[in-house]
Scaffold this motif. Structure first.
Motif, PDB file in Angstrom:
ATOM      1  N   ASP A 253      -3.654   0.406  -3.343  1.00  0.00           N
ATOM      2  CA  ASP A 253      -3.374  -0.906  -2.757  1.00  0.00           C
ATOM      3  C   ASP A 253      -3.191  -1.944  -3.864  1.00  0.00           C
ATOM      4  O   ASP A 253      -3.787  -1.833  -4.942  1.00  0.00           O
TER       5      ASP A 253
ATOM      6  N   SER B 222      -7.142  11.247   2.803  1.00  0.00           N
ATOM      7  CA  SER B 222      -6.194  10.209   2.403  1.00  0.00           C
ATOM      8  C   SER B 222      -6.374   9.880   0.931  1.00  0.00           C
ATOM      9  O   SER B 222      -7.505   9.792   0.435  1.00  0.00           O
TER      10      SER B 222
ATOM     11  N   GLU C 156       0.292   5.492   0.486  1.00  0.00           N
ATOM     12  CA  GLU C 156      -0.761   6.391   0.942  1.00  0.00           C
ATOM     13  C   GLU C 156      -0.152   7.722   1.362  1.00  0.00           C
ATOM     14  O   GLU C 156       0.965   7.779   1.880  1.00  0.00           O
TER      15      GLU C 156
ATOM     16  N   ASP D  45     -13.487   4.722   3.639  1.00  0.00           N
ATOM     17  CA  ASP D  45     -12.671   4.615   2.421  1.00  0.00           C
ATOM     18  C   ASP D  45     -13.555   4.338   1.207  1.00  0.00           C
ATOM     19  O   ASP D  45     -14.476   3.509   1.271  1.00  0.00           O
TER      20      ASP D  45
ATOM     21  N   PHE E 209      -4.827   6.845  -1.675  1.00  0.00           N
ATOM     22  CA  PHE E 209      -4.093   5.597  -1.521  1.00  0.00           C
ATOM     23  C   PHE E 209      -4.183   4.735  -2.776  1.00  0.00           C
ATOM     24  O   PHE E 209      -5.068   4.916  -3.635  1.00  0.00           O
TER      25      PHE E 209
ATOM     26  N   SER F  29       0.840  -1.192   0.000  1.00  0.00           N
ATOM     27  CA  SER F  29       0.000   0.000   0.000  1.00  0.00           C
ATOM     28  C   SER F  29       0.876   1.243   0.000  1.00  0.00           C
ATOM     29  O   SER F  29       1.924   1.275   0.663  1.00  0.00           O
TER      30      SER F  29
END
Length: 776
Positions: free
Chosen positions: A712, A708, A691, A752, A710, A689
């Protein structure tokens, strides 16, 4: 000429004086109401008004000389001495016809101490704060002193508007009830925090450094928005430490003021700072006068590197590393002194570590002061040196940092003084115990597991022995309204097992996982067992863990779709394992800088009904990308591999991967599946990940909102189930998204939104995921 009768009277009077002379070490008090005439001297004292105190005791405080009248100074001194006993509320001394008369009014004795109007502070807490107790003598001075103690107790909890009115209820016969009438008032908040003189860092960034916060929208439930002088001092030290560790070696706090607005019942804090210039390391050298020591070898132990940003913390750790290494070579009195040479033009600091033998001084005694609760040995064991050892200032400072990091004390201060001889030193350690117990009510929610409520009792300094004890119970409700997961757990940790820096502890538990219709947990499972664990610190950042875990596993109510590879029944799992952990993160709750890395090895098969070898690893890296804006970068990686020792792995034992590791997918959303689409798990997985975390623009910091961005990626593969589809092969999944993190008064909450950009046809996706928990 005197008659025979007159001469007889003179002789009788002289004989009486000779008999009384041995008693004249002071004054002879008059007993009862009988008086004997004396010739123009203070040879007799009459006491009036006393009921409990003996007249002889009162007369002993009269400062005159037998046979002479009391002077005005002696009268004044005598009155002061009697008042100083605390036994009298009024004292009067008079002389008439050679007689001294002492008239007293005795202070009453307290029959009962009571408190009225208190709600925030309990009676027990208030009784412990005051000096006056039942059966003690009441004095006005002590009443006023205890009133101030109660007010100070309320001020330490942020209630500066509190008032205390002492009252006395006369019970007769010199006895009273003492009642403190308390108006606790509203909690005093910190309305505004202002920084003056800061240029390198914004107010927003500096506000995140100090522990005191502005009240804001959620001030009614926070405790960080209260002012105390101790917190203000701690905040100044936090600012110094922050600047010193970020290159600002000349930083100073010019002033820190707290202005109280009584009308608003709030404080306005102002920190005026002088940042100075930012420095990097210049040349880093080690010089030594000791034989058999290689300066280059010692230099390799330092954390300070030429060209890096200067950090006082790195210099301190380098001092400790050199001191420990040299002392291990037999130089007990080693002294390591750093010298910083500033180059103002180039903004560098050249650091030279001087290693010398140092003065021969021994620790004569270590005095522990102020620990009302924590045992002495809990404090002494944080020292790497003891009484009789060579004195070393670097190791003393290291012990002070350890004591502060324990979390048992509000304040820690260590200072040294001359001992009984020039080569002996007395070390004084002053601490201030603080409450270390916690009653927590937790509540959390996730889109996969539903609602979970928890009640826990935690004590970090059990019985003042430095032991950690925690008991908890939790109960959940699934997303479809059914009874969910539950657990009952008890943990105990002894940080100094066998009086060595060896951690030992155990956990006992009963955990229930309920069947969910969504296939996340397609059966009921109950695990009852415990774990024995040991931790060995290898250095300040690295530790080795050893453990054994055994538990009875009960499987029931298996969903029909999983009945072909999940067998109901009981089995015992027996696991031995070890872990190696490296941890330098600055804040466990919300890290900004540092590395956390761990590798764990587990073997099931020391008895029991399961045999497998499981290896897992995890690494997290945090770095402030733009310090002034509190922009945080985070890189993370996880992975695992496991093998069945006696054939295939059971479905229950294999790894399952989903949205908690790779966002954008359901729980158990990726990996091998059977022909009906049910998750089978796998023997291998990895995930990574990247971020960046940043404050939400235009939102005040005290609200605690963070954004945030990000990405993944990861996968799960190689199931041991024969019904696995072609998805058994390695296939990469990836997602990108944005999140909102809230450091709320109820705990850390996170939402998220993720979009899978790489997936397989059999995967189950989930765009939105919400999770969080609380302690309040």
């Amino acid at each position: 000429m005197r008659s025979f009768k007159e001469w007889t009277k003179v002789v009788a009077a002289s004989a009486a004086l000779l008999v009384a002379a041995p008693l004249w070490g002071g004054f002879v008090p008059e007993l009862g109401a009988i008086s004997v005439a004396e010739a123009a001297t203070a040879g007799r004292v009459t006491v009036v008004g006393n009921t409990r105190v003996e007249p002889e005791t009162i007369a002993a405080y009269i400062k005159g000389t037998p046979g002479r009248p009391l002077s005005p100074a002696q009268v004044d001194e005598s009155i002061k001495a009697l008042f100083a006993t605390g036994m009298f509320s009024d004292v009067q001394i008079s002389q008439s016809g050679g007689r001294v008369t002492v008239k007293v009014v005795e202070n009453p004795v307290i029959a009962r101490v009571a408190f009225e109007g208190n709600d925030v502070q309990s009676d027990e807490m208030l009784k412990g704060a005051i000096e006056l107790q039942p059966r003690s003598v009441l004095t006005q001075g002590k009443v006023e002193s205890d009133t101030q103690r109660i007010l100070e107790l309320y001020r330490r909890t942020g209630r500066y508007d509190a008032t205390v009115e002492p009252k006395q209820v006369d019970l007769g016969k010199g006895r009273v009830d003492l009642i403190f009438q308390i108006n606790e008032g509203p909690r005093t908040e910190v309305s505004q925090i202002t920084f003056v003189g800061n240029k390198a860092y914004s107010d927003y960034r500096l506000s995140s450094i100090i522990s005191t916060k502005e009240s804001g929208l959620f001030g009614w439930i926070k405790t960080s928005d209260t002012y105390t002088p101790e917190k203000l001092s701690a905040d100044q030290e936090a600012l110094r430490r922050f600047y010193y560790n970020h290159g600002y070696a000349d930083f100073r706090v010019v002033s820190a003021t707290a202005d109280f607005d009584r009308q608003q019942n709030s404080f306005f804090l102002t920190f005026t700072v002088d940042e100075g210039e930012r420095y990097k390391y210049g040349d880093v050298k080690v010089e030594t006068t000791l034989p058999d020591l290689n300066a280059d070898d010692l230099r390799a132990l330092t954390l300070t590197r030429s060209g890096d940003t200067y950090s006082a913390a790195e210099v301190d750790k380098s001092l400790e590393a050199i001191t420990t290494a040299v002392a291990a070579k037999g130089y007990a009195f080693v002294q390591v002194r750093p010298r910083g040479d500033r180059d103002y033009a180039n903004r560098t600091i050249a650091v030279t570590y001087f290693v010398d033998e140092g003065a021969r001084a021994y620790i004569e005694r270590i005095n522990i002061i102020g620990n009302d609760r924590t045992r002495d040995y809990v404090i002494r064991r944080e020292f790497d040196i003891g009484e009789g050892d060579a004195y070393n200032q670097v190791l003393i400072e290291k012990a002070e940092r350890r004591l502060k990091n324990l979390g048992y004390f509000q304040n820690v201060r260590i200072w040294s003084e001359q001992g009984s001889s020039v080569d002996k030193v007395i070390v004084n350690v002053q601490v201030d115990d603080k409450p270390t117990g916690e009653v927590s009510i937790g509540a959390g929610y996730s889109t996969s597991n539903g609602i979970l409520a928890e009640l826990s009792l935690t004590e970090k300094n059990f019985l003042g022995r430095g032991q950690y004890v925690r008991a908890s119970v939790s109960k959940g409700i699934t997303t479809d309204g059914k009874s969910g997961d539950s657990s009952y757990e008890l943990s105990f940790t002894e940080p100094y097992l066998f009086d060595r820096r060896l951690e030992g502890g155990f956990d006992v538990y009963r955990r229930n996982y309920s069947d969910g219709d969504d296939g996340v947990h397609p059966y009921d499972e109950t695990n009852t067992g415990g774990k024995i664990r040991f931790g060995v610190p290898l250095n300040d950042d690295t530790s080795l863990g050893l453990f054994y875990e055994g538990y009875q596993q009960e499987i029931s109510d298996v969903q029909s779709a999983y009945s072909s590879f999940v067998t109901p029944g009981d089995r015992f799992i027996s696991i031995v394992g070890a872990s190696l952990t490296y941890n330098t993160v600055d804040d466990y709750a919300f890290p900004r800088n540092g590395i956390y890395a761990q590798i764990k090895q587990e073997f099931a098969g020391v008895g029991g009904d399961a045999t497998f070898l499981r290896t897992t690893g995890r690494a997290e890296y945090y770095k402030e990308l733009v310090e002034d804006w509190d922009l945080i970068g985070h890189l993370g990686a996880k992975g695992g591999a496991m093998f069945g020792m006696d054939g295939d792995l059971d479905y229950i034992d294999q790894f399952q991967v989903g949205g908690s590791i790779i966002r954008g997918f359901e729980a158990n959303g990726i990996g091998p599946r059977d022909t009906s689409g049910y998750a089978l798990g796998g023997r291998y997985f990895f995930a990574a990940s990247a971020e960046t975390i940043f404050p939400v623009p235009f939102v005040p910091q005290e609200y605690g909102f963070w954004g945030s961005l990000f990405a993944d990626a990861g996968t799960l593969w190689s199931s041991d189930k024969t019904t696995a589809s072609a998805d058994n092969d390695l296939a990469l999944r990836a997602s990108v998204g944005a999140g909102l993190v809230w450091q709320s008064p109820f705990g850390l909450l996170r939402a998220d939104f993720a979009y899978p950009v790489m997936k397989e046809d059999t995967d189950r996706t989930q765009v939105f995921r919400f999770s969080g928990g609380t302690k309040f």
